[in-house]
Design a protein around this motif. Structure first.
Motif, PDB file in Angstrom:
ATOM      1  N   LEU A 112       0.728  -1.410   0.071  1.00 31.54           N
ATOM      2  CA  LEU A 112      -0.162   0.041  -0.590  1.00 31.54           C
ATOM      3  C   LEU A 112       0.474   1.061   0.301  1.00 31.54           C
ATOM      4  O   LEU A 112       0.612   2.034  -0.545  1.00 31.54           O
ATOM      5  N   GLU A 113       2.292   1.527   0.756  1.00 36.54           N
ATOM      6  CA  GLU A 113       2.949   2.374   1.054  1.00 36.54           C
ATOM      7  C   GLU A 113       3.384   2.568  -0.436  1.00 36.54           C
ATOM      8  O   GLU A 113       3.693   3.482  -1.335  1.00 36.54           O
ATOM      9  N   ALA A 114       3.705   1.219  -1.400  1.00 29.70           N
ATOM     10  CA  ALA A 114       4.845   1.393  -2.839  1.00 29.70           C
ATOM     11  C   ALA A 114       3.457   2.418  -3.248  1.00 29.70           C
ATOM     12  O   ALA A 114       3.497   3.329  -4.682  1.00 29.70           O
ATOM     13  N   LYS A 115       2.104   1.662  -3.366  1.00 30.94           N
ATOM     14  CA  LYS A 115       1.222   2.016  -4.658  1.00 30.94           C
ATOM     15  C   LYS A 115       1.025   3.720  -3.950  1.00 30.94           C
ATOM     16  O   LYS A 115       0.676   4.648  -4.970  1.00 30.94           O
ATOM     17  N   LEU A 116       0.822   3.738  -2.363  1.00 33.37           N
ATOM     18  CA  LEU A 116      -0.047   5.256  -2.186  1.00 33.37           C
ATOM     19  C   LEU A 116       1.251   6.408  -3.117  1.00 33.37           C
ATOM     20  O   LEU A 116       1.584   7.718  -3.428  1.00 33.37           O
ATOM     21  N   THR A 117       3.063   5.473  -2.715  1.00 28.56           N
ATOM     22  CA  THR A 117       3.886   6.682  -3.003  1.00 28.56           C
ATOM     23  C   THR A 117       3.842   6.825  -4.933  1.00 28.56           C
ATOM     24  O   THR A 117       3.960   8.104  -5.586  1.00 28.56           O
ATOM     25  N   LYS A 118       3.539   5.942  -6.079  1.00 26.84           N
ATOM     26  CA  LYS A 118       3.216   5.563  -6.893  1.00 26.84           C
ATOM     27  C   LYS A 118       1.665   6.465  -6.902  1.00 26.84           C
ATOM     28  O   LYS A 118       2.150   7.675  -8.479  1.00 26.84           O
ATOM     29  N   ALA A 119       0.691   6.637  -6.274  1.00 29.56           N
ATOM     30  CA  ALA A 119      -0.635   7.060  -6.721  1.00 29.56           C
ATOM     31  C   ALA A 119       0.338   8.940  -6.618  1.00 29.56           C
ATOM     32  O   ALA A 119      -0.273   9.831  -7.546  1.00 29.56           O
ATOM     33  N   GLU A 120       0.761   9.176  -5.402  1.00 29.89           N
ATOM     34  CA  GLU A 120       1.411  10.597  -5.531  1.00 29.89           C
ATOM     35  C   GLU A 120       2.173  10.897  -6.803  1.00 29.89           C
ATOM     36  O   GLU A 120       1.600  12.166  -6.782  1.00 29.89           O
ATOM     37  N   GLY A 121       3.309  10.383  -7.199  1.00 29.20           N
ATOM     38  CA  GLY A 121       4.148  10.546  -7.720  1.00 29.20           C
ATOM     39  C   GLY A 121       2.857  10.370  -9.127  1.00 29.20           C
ATOM     40  O   GLY A 121       3.254  11.602 -10.407  1.00 29.20           O
ATOM     41  N   THR A 122       1.857  10.179  -9.496  1.00 31.64           N
ATOM     42  CA  THR A 122       0.725  10.157 -10.486  1.00 31.64           C
ATOM     43  C   THR A 122       0.185  11.130 -10.407  1.00 31.64           C
ATOM     44  O   THR A 122      -0.093  12.450 -11.931  1.00 31.64           O
ATOM     45  N   ASP A 123      -0.102  11.734  -9.105  1.00 30.53           N
ATOM     46  CA  ASP A 123      -0.766  12.585  -9.029  1.00 30.53           C
ATOM     47  C   ASP A 123       0.149  13.994  -9.036  1.00 30.53           C
ATOM     48  O   ASP A 123      -0.812  15.067  -9.875  1.00 30.53           O
ATOM     49  N   GLU A 124       0.935  14.361  -8.547  1.00 27.48           N
ATOM     50  CA  GLU A 124       2.089  15.537  -9.268  1.00 27.48           C
ATOM     51  C   GLU A 124       2.261  15.371 -10.811  1.00 27.48           C
ATOM     52  O   GLU A 124       2.329  16.451 -11.332  1.00 27.48           O
ATOM     53  N   GLU A 125       2.685  14.472 -11.923  1.00 25.49           N
ATOM     54  CA  GLU A 125       2.282  14.191 -13.061  1.00 25.49           C
ATOM     55  C   GLU A 125       1.073  14.679 -14.090  1.00 25.49           C
ATOM     56  O   GLU A 125       1.379  15.589 -14.101  1.00 25.49           O
ATOM     57  N   GLN A 126       0.048  14.287 -12.971  1.00 25.11           N
ATOM     58  CA  GLN A 126      -1.402  14.870 -14.047  1.00 25.11           C
ATOM     59  C   GLN A 126      -1.250  16.135 -13.458  1.00 25.11           C
ATOM     60  O   GLN A 126      -1.877  17.039 -14.360  1.00 25.11           O
ATOM     61  N   GLU A 127      -0.719  17.281 -12.274  1.00 27.46           N
ATOM     62  CA  GLU A 127      -0.897  18.320 -12.284  1.00 27.46           C
ATOM     63  C   GLU A 127      -0.110  18.876 -12.979  1.00 27.46           C
ATOM     64  O   GLU A 127      -0.366  19.746 -13.656  1.00 27.46           O
ATOM     65  N   ALA A 128       1.383  18.526 -13.588  1.00 24.72           N
ATOM     66  CA  ALA A 128       1.892  19.455 -13.888  1.00 24.72           C
ATOM     67  C   ALA A 128       1.686  19.100 -15.805  1.00 24.72           C
ATOM     68  O   ALA A 128       1.525  20.555 -16.047  1.00 24.72           O
TER      69      ALA A 128
END
Length: 193
Positions: A112-128
């Motif tokens: 779950l921590e790995a997924k959360l880290t990946k999701a946070e990275g994805t959110d940041e990428e989407q926001e960019a």
């Protein structure tokens, strides 16, 4: 000359005489006494075991009261020990099961921590990406931007409009069909922007 047959029969007669005259009547007398005393209410077995403990050879055959108590205590202690060992085995099994659950849960937490880290990275990428797209709408004329945003998915359109300055957003909404502009404006308000 002496007859060997007679000597042998005399010896046999002495043994028979001993059994028939002494041994069998003595056993009969003991059995009869035992029965009479039992009927009279005397427990001959207890009396015999008490007095047999005083006789050196026979005392080893009959256990004393202390020995009986010790044997009972040893039996109880062995029973208690068996129960404790059973409880220990059950607790060890439960501990093993709980350790396995803990390992499984730790593995799930790691996933779950790995997924959360990946999701946070994805959110940041989407926001960019949204900011990049929004900045490209700043360079487009409001009529053209309105036509493009009208054809976008509503959630994407709202996200793009949120990242535009208020004056550019207003110009784009002004160029849209009033119904489409009203829908997007209500979605902007419900998103808190």
């Amino acid at each position: 000359m002496a007859n060997p047959y007679r000597e042998e029969s005399k010896q046999t007669n002495k043994v028979q005489w001993f059994f028939f005259v002494i041994f069998i009547p003595a056993l009969f007398a003991i059995a009869l006494t035992w029965i009479v005393l039992t009927i009279a209410g005397i427990n001959v077995g207890d009396w015999a075991s008490k007095h047999a403990a005083d006789v050196p050879v026979i005392s080893s055959v009959f256990p004393s009261d202390e020995e009986k108590e010790q044997e009972e205590l040893i039996g109880q202690l062995r029973h208690n020990l068996d129960e404790k060992e059973t409880v220990i085995q059950q607790l060890e099994q439960e501990k093993s099961e709980l350790d396995a659950k803990i390992d499984d849960l730790e593995h799930q937490v790691g996933d779950l921590e790995a997924k959360l880290t990946k999701a946070e990275g994805t959110d940041e990428e989407q926001e960019a990406q949204v900011k990049k797209i929004s900045s490209s709408f700043r360079e487009v004329e409001p009529e053209q931007a309105a036509a493009i945003i009208k054809n976008l998915d509503q959630s994407v359109a709202v996200t793009v409009l949120v990242n535009l300055p208020a004056n550019e957003r207003g110009a784009i909404l002004g160029e849209m069909d009033p119904k489409d502009a009203a829908k997007l404006t209500s979605l902007l308000l419900t998103n808190g922007n």
